[in-house]
Design a protein around this motif. Structure first.
Motif, PDB file in Angstrom:
ATOM      1  N   UNK A 185       0.844  -1.213   0.000  1.00  0.00           N
ATOM      2  CA  UNK A 185       0.000   0.000   0.000  1.00  0.00           C
ATOM      3  C   UNK A 185       0.880   1.265   0.000  1.00  0.00           C
ATOM      4  N   UNK A 186       2.027   1.218   0.663  1.00  0.00           N
ATOM      5  CA  UNK A 186       2.923   2.384   0.652  1.00  0.00           C
ATOM      6  C   UNK A 186       3.519   2.584  -0.741  1.00  0.00           C
ATOM      7  N   UNK A 187       3.808   1.472  -1.409  1.00  0.00           N
ATOM      8  CA  UNK A 187       4.349   1.576  -2.772  1.00  0.00           C
ATOM      9  C   UNK A 187       3.303   2.233  -3.673  1.00  0.00           C
ATOM     10  N   UNK A 188       2.053   1.794  -3.523  1.00  0.00           N
ATOM     11  CA  UNK A 188       0.984   2.383  -4.357  1.00  0.00           C
ATOM     12  C   UNK A 188       0.917   3.885  -4.138  1.00  0.00           C
ATOM     13  N   UNK A 189       0.978   4.292  -2.880  1.00  0.00           N
ATOM     14  CA  UNK A 189       0.878   5.733  -2.594  1.00  0.00           C
ATOM     15  C   UNK A 189       2.119   6.492  -3.050  1.00  0.00           C
ATOM     16  N   UNK A 190       3.270   5.795  -3.103  1.00  0.00           N
ATOM     17  CA  UNK A 190       4.533   6.490  -3.417  1.00  0.00           C
ATOM     18  C   UNK A 190       4.665   6.803  -4.916  1.00  0.00           C
ATOM     19  N   UNK A 191       3.882   6.114  -5.745  1.00  0.00           N
ATOM     20  CA  UNK A 191       4.096   6.256  -7.192  1.00  0.00           C
ATOM     21  C   UNK A 191       3.907   7.706  -7.662  1.00  0.00           C
ATOM     22  N   UNK A 192       2.992   8.407  -7.039  1.00  0.00           N
ATOM     23  CA  UNK A 192       2.765   9.817  -7.422  1.00  0.00           C
ATOM     24  C   UNK A 192       4.032  10.635  -7.130  1.00  0.00           C
ATOM     25  N   UNK A 193       4.689  10.329  -6.025  1.00  0.00           N
ATOM     26  CA  UNK A 193       5.922  11.057  -5.676  1.00  0.00           C
ATOM     27  C   UNK A 193       7.036  10.738  -6.679  1.00  0.00           C
ATOM     28  N   UNK A 194       7.142   9.465  -7.092  1.00  0.00           N
ATOM     29  CA  UNK A 194       8.155   9.108  -8.110  1.00  0.00           C
ATOM     30  C   UNK A 194       7.856   9.854  -9.414  1.00  0.00           C
ATOM     31  N   UNK A 195       6.587   9.996  -9.714  1.00  0.00           N
ATOM     32  CA  UNK A 195       6.207  10.687 -10.943  1.00  0.00           C
ATOM     33  C   UNK A 195       6.575  12.169 -10.857  1.00  0.00           C
ATOM     34  N   UNK A 196       6.284  12.785  -9.717  1.00  0.00           N
ATOM     35  CA  UNK A 196       6.640  14.204  -9.518  1.00  0.00           C
ATOM     36  C   UNK A 196       8.140  14.383  -9.671  1.00  0.00           C
ATOM     37  N   UNK A 197       8.883  13.426  -9.107  1.00  0.00           N
ATOM     38  CA  UNK A 197      10.340  13.488  -9.165  1.00  0.00           C
ATOM     39  C   UNK A 197      10.810  13.421 -10.625  1.00  0.00           C
ATOM     40  N   UNK A 198      10.228  12.514 -11.389  1.00  0.00           N
ATOM     41  CA  UNK A 198      10.602  12.383 -12.801  1.00  0.00           C
ATOM     42  C   UNK A 198      10.288  13.677 -13.545  1.00  0.00           C
ATOM     43  N   UNK A 199       9.160  14.299 -13.227  1.00  0.00           N
ATOM     44  CA  UNK A 199       8.751  15.529 -13.923  1.00  0.00           C
ATOM     45  C   UNK A 199       9.726  16.667 -13.652  1.00  0.00           C
ATOM     46  N   UNK A 200      10.362  16.641 -12.472  1.00  0.00           N
ATOM     47  CA  UNK A 200      11.340  17.692 -12.152  1.00  0.00           C
ATOM     48  C   UNK A 200      12.518  17.675 -13.145  1.00  0.00           C
TER      49      UNK A 200
END
Ligand code: PLP
Length: 394
Positions: A377-392
């Motif tokens: 469940x933490x991995x599922x929630x973390x994906x948005x943060x990985x995406x934000x990081x990639x967008x940077x």
């Protein structure tokens, strides 16, 4: 006054620990649920129910003095026999209890092997990326630790560089498969090539070059991949095993070393392991847990959870543009950082409360380690943060 090197080693925390402590501080500020902590390889999947049942049964029913008393320095004889039988059943080997030495986990198994082998001027060779404590353990014996640079395309072995590093002072080579931090399993082809080189060089130098197989993740493999059992490929192999990951018992400190009879001068090799155990004080591993693991031999924690986590993270990250060798085991993903400086990348990730470990710590700059032995469940929630990081970085 004090041994300078020991003061130095004891004063600085590893980067992994620093990041973990940072996570604890942030958790106190904004709540644990808002931190995506992928820093530590501490299994989140619990030990199987049979482990706690065995502990309770033993503690409630067995004679306390016997249960908690000293065992032989090398471990309880019945425990070692049972574990040898279980290894034989799984791998088709022919060990007896006399081939095993019980230890307090893989760290101790490795320290004992290094100590059993190291003589003045000796060198050990490791392959990047590698568990950072190898260097500490190997150099702790007075030997040199040399590193073969990573084959970053596949994380198998960079054989040209390896052959250049081998020399008459090479005493042993350490391999770790499934690997921390890449998650890669060395293929049989890799093992055959590695052991062929070791045989050839041992002959050329007139002394054996030992292979140390560090195997705490042996059973954590996906998609039916096979992990070659190295004593079957190379006689002069020490196997360092631990229940820290396979049975999720890292805090209980229990594992073993296998010294096969096929090893050159096997009697002296086993005696050297016992001697090293003595010098290091690694004698009589925790009695209760020796008995618990022997009763639960062959069982593992639920590996499917790790496979699910791997699938989720690997497909999520690669679809966002991260580049990563697909792990076949352990519980780590080791993608390329999105800038050449992995430290800077991890600092940026921290601003999103995403805690990753720079690959530099594993002698593999430009990558980051993501320990996914966490709740799905933490991995599922973390994906948005990985995406934000990639967008940077776009
Ligand atoms: N070797 C590797 C590759 C590891 O990842 C670890 C722990 O994370 C160890 C050894 C040490 O394991 P143990 O906890 O059994 O001492």
């Amino acid at each position: 006054m004090f041994a300078e090197k020991m003061v130095e080693l004891g004063s600085k925390r590893s980067t992994i620990r620093e990041i973990f402590e940072f996570g604890n501080k942030r958790a106190a500020e904004i709540g644990r649920e808002n931190i995506f902590d992928f820093s530590l390889g501490n299994p989140n999947v619990p030990a199987p129910r049979s482990v706690s049942d065995t502990i309770v049964r033993m503690v409630m029913n067995e004679d306390a003095a016997a249960l908690h008393g000293y065992t032989s320095a090398q471990g309880d004889a019945a425990v070692r026999s049972r574990l040898a039988a279980s290894i034989n059943e799984t791998h088709g080997t022919h060990f007896t209890g006399d081939n095993l030495y019980m230890t307090v986990g893989a760290a101790a198994s490795l320290c004992v092997c290094f100590k059993a082998l190291a003589e003045e001027g000796d060198e050990f060779i490791g392959f990047a990326p590698y568990f950072p404590e190898y260097k500490v353990f190997a150099e702790g014996t007075g030997a040199k630790f040399k590193v073969v640079p990573a084959d970053t395309d596949r994380f198998q072995i960079h054989f040209d560089a390896f052959e250049k590093l081998l020399n008459p002072k090479t005493k042993a080579v350490i391999v770790n498969s499934p690997n921390n931090p890449s998650g890669v399993v060395y293929s049989e082809e890799t093992i055959l090539r590695l052991t062929a080189i070791l045989k050839e060089r041992s002959k050329a130098y007139g002394h054996p070059i030992y292979l140390i197989a560090d195997e705490p993740y042996r059973e954590i493999v996906f998609d039916g991949v096979k992990v070659p059992y190295l004593t079957k490929y190379y006689d002069n192999t020490f196997v360092c095993y631990s229940y820290s990951k396979s049975l999720s018992l890292p805090g209980e400190r229990i594992g073993y070393i296998v010294v096969p009879d096929e090893m050159e001068d096997a009697k002296s090799a086993y005696a050297a392991v016992c001697g090293a155990g003595r010098v290091l004080g690694y004698v009589c591993a925790p009695a209760l847990f020796q008995k618990v693991v022997s009763e639960c031999a062959g069982q593992t924690s639920d590996v499917e959870v790790y496979q699910k986590n791997r699938d989720l993270l690997y497909s999520g990250l690669t679809s966002m543009g991260y580049s990563c060798v697909k792990p076949q085991g352990a519980f780590y993903l080791f993608p390329r950082a999105l800038e050449s400086d992995a430290y800077a990348f991890c600092e940026r990730a921290k601003t999103l409360d995403l805690l990753l470990v720079p690959g530099d710590d594993f002698d593999c700059p430009g990558h980051v380690r993501i320990a996914y032995c966490v709740k799905t469940e933490m991995i599922e929630r973390s994906l948005a943060a990985f995406e934000k990081l990639a967008k940077m970085y776009q």
